[in-house]
Write a protein that holds these residues in place. Sequence first.
Motif, PDB file in Angstrom:
ATOM      1  N   GLU A  46      -3.512  21.105  58.171  1.00  0.00           N
ATOM      2  CA  GLU A  46      -2.928  21.081  59.516  1.00  0.00           C
ATOM      3  C   GLU A  46      -1.399  21.064  59.527  1.00  0.00           C
ATOM      4  O   GLU A  46      -0.762  20.498  58.636  1.00  0.00           O
ATOM      5  CB  GLU A  46      -3.417  19.826  60.244  1.00  0.00           C
ATOM      6  CG  GLU A  46      -4.840  19.920  60.712  1.00  0.00           C
ATOM      7  CD  GLU A  46      -4.940  20.046  62.220  1.00  0.00           C
ATOM      8  OE1 GLU A  46      -4.031  19.584  62.922  1.00  0.00           O
ATOM      9  OE2 GLU A  46      -5.942  20.606  62.681  1.00  0.00           O
ATOM     10  N   ASP A  47      -0.861  21.671  60.576  1.00  0.00           N
ATOM     11  CA  ASP A  47       0.518  21.465  61.003  1.00  0.00           C
ATOM     12  C   ASP A  47       1.601  22.141  60.174  1.00  0.00           C
ATOM     13  O   ASP A  47       2.738  21.658  60.134  1.00  0.00           O
ATOM     14  CB  ASP A  47       0.818  19.971  61.163  1.00  0.00           C
ATOM     15  CG  ASP A  47       0.196  19.421  62.443  1.00  0.00           C
ATOM     16  OD1 ASP A  47      -0.255  20.240  63.276  1.00  0.00           O
ATOM     17  OD2 ASP A  47       0.157  18.201  62.618  1.00  0.00           O
ATOM     18  N   GLY A  48       1.261  23.283  59.576  1.00  0.00           N
ATOM     19  CA  GLY A  48       2.314  24.113  58.981  1.00  0.00           C
ATOM     20  C   GLY A  48       3.319  24.566  60.037  1.00  0.00           C
ATOM     21  O   GLY A  48       4.424  25.012  59.714  1.00  0.00           O
ATOM     22  N   ILE A  49       2.950  24.409  61.283  1.00  0.00           N
ATOM     23  CA  ILE A  49       3.857  24.743  62.393  1.00  0.00           C
ATOM     24  C   ILE A  49       5.161  23.966  62.295  1.00  0.00           C
ATOM     25  O   ILE A  49       6.170  24.359  62.894  1.00  0.00           O
ATOM     26  CB  ILE A  49       3.158  24.439  63.760  1.00  0.00           C
ATOM     27  CG1 ILE A  49       3.931  25.021  64.945  1.00  0.00           C
ATOM     28  CG2 ILE A  49       2.969  22.949  63.977  1.00  0.00           C
ATOM     29  CD1 ILE A  49       3.896  26.506  65.031  1.00  0.00           C
ATOM     30  N   LEU A  50       5.168  22.888  61.529  1.00  0.00           N
ATOM     31  CA  LEU A  50       6.407  22.090  61.485  1.00  0.00           C
ATOM     32  C   LEU A  50       7.587  22.893  60.944  1.00  0.00           C
ATOM     33  O   LEU A  50       8.742  22.569  61.242  1.00  0.00           O
ATOM     34  CB  LEU A  50       6.200  20.746  60.775  1.00  0.00           C
ATOM     35  CG  LEU A  50       5.673  20.665  59.363  1.00  0.00           C
ATOM     36  CD1 LEU A  50       6.760  20.947  58.363  1.00  0.00           C
ATOM     37  CD2 LEU A  50       5.096  19.276  59.108  1.00  0.00           C
ATOM     38  N   ASP A  51       7.309  23.985  60.201  1.00  0.00           N
ATOM     39  CA  ASP A  51       8.387  24.899  59.796  1.00  0.00           C
ATOM     40  C   ASP A  51       9.121  25.413  61.029  1.00  0.00           C
ATOM     41  O   ASP A  51      10.347  25.381  61.106  1.00  0.00           O
ATOM     42  CB  ASP A  51       7.791  26.133  59.102  1.00  0.00           C
ATOM     43  CG  ASP A  51       7.823  26.004  57.591  1.00  0.00           C
ATOM     44  OD1 ASP A  51       8.218  24.936  57.099  1.00  0.00           O
ATOM     45  OD2 ASP A  51       7.432  26.979  56.918  1.00  0.00           O
ATOM     46  N   GLU A  52       8.326  25.924  61.988  1.00  0.00           N
ATOM     47  CA  GLU A  52       8.929  26.533  63.184  1.00  0.00           C
ATOM     48  C   GLU A  52       9.440  25.494  64.163  1.00  0.00           C
ATOM     49  O   GLU A  52      10.193  25.819  65.077  1.00  0.00           O
ATOM     50  CB  GLU A  52       7.916  27.488  63.843  1.00  0.00           C
ATOM     51  CG  GLU A  52       7.831  28.763  63.049  1.00  0.00           C
ATOM     52  CD  GLU A  52       6.693  29.670  63.467  1.00  0.00           C
ATOM     53  OE1 GLU A  52       6.585  29.999  64.651  1.00  0.00           O
ATOM     54  OE2 GLU A  52       5.904  30.045  62.583  1.00  0.00           O
ATOM     55  N   LEU A  53       9.061  24.253  63.966  1.00  0.00           N
ATOM     56  CA  LEU A  53       9.614  23.163  64.776  1.00  0.00           C
ATOM     57  C   LEU A  53      10.905  22.632  64.146  1.00  0.00           C
ATOM     58  O   LEU A  53      11.495  21.670  64.645  1.00  0.00           O
ATOM     59  CB  LEU A  53       8.584  22.027  64.926  1.00  0.00           C
ATOM     60  CG  LEU A  53       7.357  22.369  65.802  1.00  0.00           C
ATOM     61  CD1 LEU A  53       6.265  21.310  65.620  1.00  0.00           C
ATOM     62  CD2 LEU A  53       7.742  22.478  67.277  1.00  0.00           C
ATOM     63  N   GLY A  54      11.302  23.255  63.031  1.00  0.00           N
ATOM     64  CA  GLY A  54      12.566  22.876  62.383  1.00  0.00           C
ATOM     65  C   GLY A  54      12.471  21.588  61.574  1.00  0.00           C
ATOM     66  O   GLY A  54      13.478  20.945  61.291  1.00  0.00           O
ATOM     67  N   LEU A  55      11.238  21.209  61.177  1.00  0.00           N
ATOM     68  CA  LEU A  55      11.053  19.916  60.512  1.00  0.00           C
ATOM     69  C   LEU A  55      10.707  20.033  59.025  1.00  0.00           C
ATOM     70  O   LEU A  55      10.423  19.033  58.365  1.00  0.00           O
ATOM     71  CB  LEU A  55       9.920  19.140  61.218  1.00  0.00           C
ATOM     72  CG  LEU A  55      10.145  18.838  62.696  1.00  0.00           C
ATOM     73  CD1 LEU A  55       8.876  18.274  63.332  1.00  0.00           C
ATOM     74  CD2 LEU A  55      11.299  17.865  62.866  1.00  0.00           C
ATOM     75  N   SER A  56      10.731  21.256  58.537  1.00  0.00           N
ATOM     76  CA  SER A  56      10.242  21.515  57.192  1.00  0.00           C
ATOM     77  C   SER A  56      10.938  20.685  56.116  1.00  0.00           C
ATOM     78  O   SER A  56      10.293  20.160  55.207  1.00  0.00           O
ATOM     79  CB  SER A  56      10.454  22.999  56.924  1.00  0.00           C
ATOM     80  OG  SER A  56       9.639  23.421  55.926  1.00  0.00           O
ATOM     81  N   GLU A  57      12.261  20.582  56.248  1.00  0.00           N
ATOM     82  CA  GLU A  57      13.041  19.898  55.207  1.00  0.00           C
ATOM     83  C   GLU A  57      12.604  18.439  55.068  1.00  0.00           C
ATOM     84  O   GLU A  57      12.487  17.911  53.964  1.00  0.00           O
ATOM     85  CB  GLU A  57      14.515  19.945  55.589  1.00  0.00           C
ATOM     86  CG  GLU A  57      15.439  20.092  54.396  1.00  0.00           C
ATOM     87  CD  GLU A  57      16.867  20.370  54.853  1.00  0.00           C
ATOM     88  OE1 GLU A  57      17.700  19.479  54.643  1.00  0.00           O
ATOM     89  OE2 GLU A  57      17.096  21.440  55.439  1.00  0.00           O
ATOM     90  N   ARG A  58      12.335  17.820  56.214  1.00  0.00           N
ATOM     91  CA  ARG A  58      11.916  16.409  56.222  1.00  0.00           C
ATOM     92  C   ARG A  58      10.616  16.209  55.438  1.00  0.00           C
ATOM     93  O   ARG A  58      10.321  15.133  54.948  1.00  0.00           O
ATOM     94  CB  ARG A  58      11.713  15.971  57.682  1.00  0.00           C
ATOM     95  CG  ARG A  58      11.549  14.494  57.869  1.00  0.00           C
ATOM     96  CD  ARG A  58      11.188  14.140  59.305  1.00  0.00           C
ATOM     97  NE  ARG A  58      12.188  14.539  60.278  1.00  0.00           N
ATOM     98  CZ  ARG A  58      12.025  14.408  61.605  1.00  0.00           C
ATOM     99  NH1 ARG A  58      10.902  13.918  62.101  1.00  0.00           N
ATOM    100  NH2 ARG A  58      12.981  14.772  62.428  1.00  0.00           N
ATOM    101  N   TYR A  59       9.823  17.269  55.347  1.00  0.00           N
ATOM    102  CA  TYR A  59       8.509  17.184  54.668  1.00  0.00           C
ATOM    103  C   TYR A  59       8.516  17.949  53.347  1.00  0.00           C
ATOM    104  O   TYR A  59       7.473  18.355  52.874  1.00  0.00           O
ATOM    105  CB  TYR A  59       7.418  17.720  55.606  1.00  0.00           C
ATOM    106  CG  TYR A  59       7.234  16.872  56.845  1.00  0.00           C
ATOM    107  CD1 TYR A  59       6.357  15.786  56.851  1.00  0.00           C
ATOM    108  CD2 TYR A  59       7.955  17.134  58.021  1.00  0.00           C
ATOM    109  CE1 TYR A  59       6.191  15.003  57.975  1.00  0.00           C
ATOM    110  CE2 TYR A  59       7.793  16.345  59.148  1.00  0.00           C
ATOM    111  CZ  TYR A  59       6.913  15.290  59.128  1.00  0.00           C
ATOM    112  OH  TYR A  59       6.751  14.511  60.244  1.00  0.00           O
ATOM    113  N   GLU A  60       9.674  18.190  52.789  1.00  0.00           N
ATOM    114  CA  GLU A  60       9.834  18.885  51.494  1.00  0.00           C
ATOM    115  C   GLU A  60       9.156  20.260  51.509  1.00  0.00           C
ATOM    116  O   GLU A  60       8.618  20.699  50.488  1.00  0.00           O
ATOM    117  CB  GLU A  60       9.218  18.072  50.343  1.00  0.00           C
ATOM    118  CG  GLU A  60       9.581  16.612  50.284  1.00  0.00           C
ATOM    119  CD  GLU A  60       8.392  15.737  49.878  1.00  0.00           C
ATOM    120  OE1 GLU A  60       7.314  16.267  49.579  1.00  0.00           O
ATOM    121  OE2 GLU A  60       8.561  14.516  49.885  1.00  0.00           O
TER     122      GLU A  60
END
Length: 210
Positions: A153-167
Amino acid sequence: MRPFKTAFTQPMLKAYQAGVMAYTYRGVRCLKSPIDIAIYMKLLWDLKPRLILEIGSHSGGSALLLADLAHSQGLDAKVISIDLNIPDIDDPRIRFLQGDVMTLEPVLQHAGIADLPHPWFVTEDSAHTYRGCTAALEVFAERMAPGDILAMEDGILDELGLSERYEGGPNRAVEEFIAARPQSFAIAEDLCDMFGPNATYSPNGYLRKL
Ligand SMILES: C[S@@+](CC[C@H](N)C(=O)[O-])C[C@H]1O[C@@H](n2cnc3c(N)ncnc32)[C@H](O)[C@@H]1O
């Protein structure tokens, strides 16, 4: 590996995400994208899992939804939800267990989950870190049977600009894992693309065990 870009546009995604974060099911917070709820409904009917295993219970709303869906579809499925913290929900159809995605194997063994009959539907919706997602993929690549489905779930976090926070999060984990172990999982494009190319919060995240 095909692109992880979803069908969502930025202005639409912002409002959609606000709705997801505010959503409740039967009065309990349920942080699911409605498109993915629709995908879940169809995949449960088609797969007819004997085990529905969620990693990441949060308030318990998604486990409640999964138990109701299993019941309404007449599925003979156990519903188990694992989290660092057990939610305050009392439903005899759901077994909530304490556990960490980084060390799932002992939980699966102690709770007898490893021996449960297949097919399995696993939804990994916990830490969302690259390491957490990879740890889950490693365990389930060993434990799942051909045809079982894992929703990362939630690979969308890339497009939410949160990717870096999750490595790099789920997308990096899926890409690297499948590249390293191409015989483990295939991207279930029929599920990812049900409403358009990666029109889902889990782009390339519906995985079919090979
Ligand atoms: C996105 S929420 C789950 C949402 C829920 N599945 C839903 O749809 O309503 C993430 C959950 O993962 C849990 N979590 C975070 N890190 C974890 C870890 N290392 N192991 C297990 N659960 C974890 C958090 O406590 C939180 O409840």
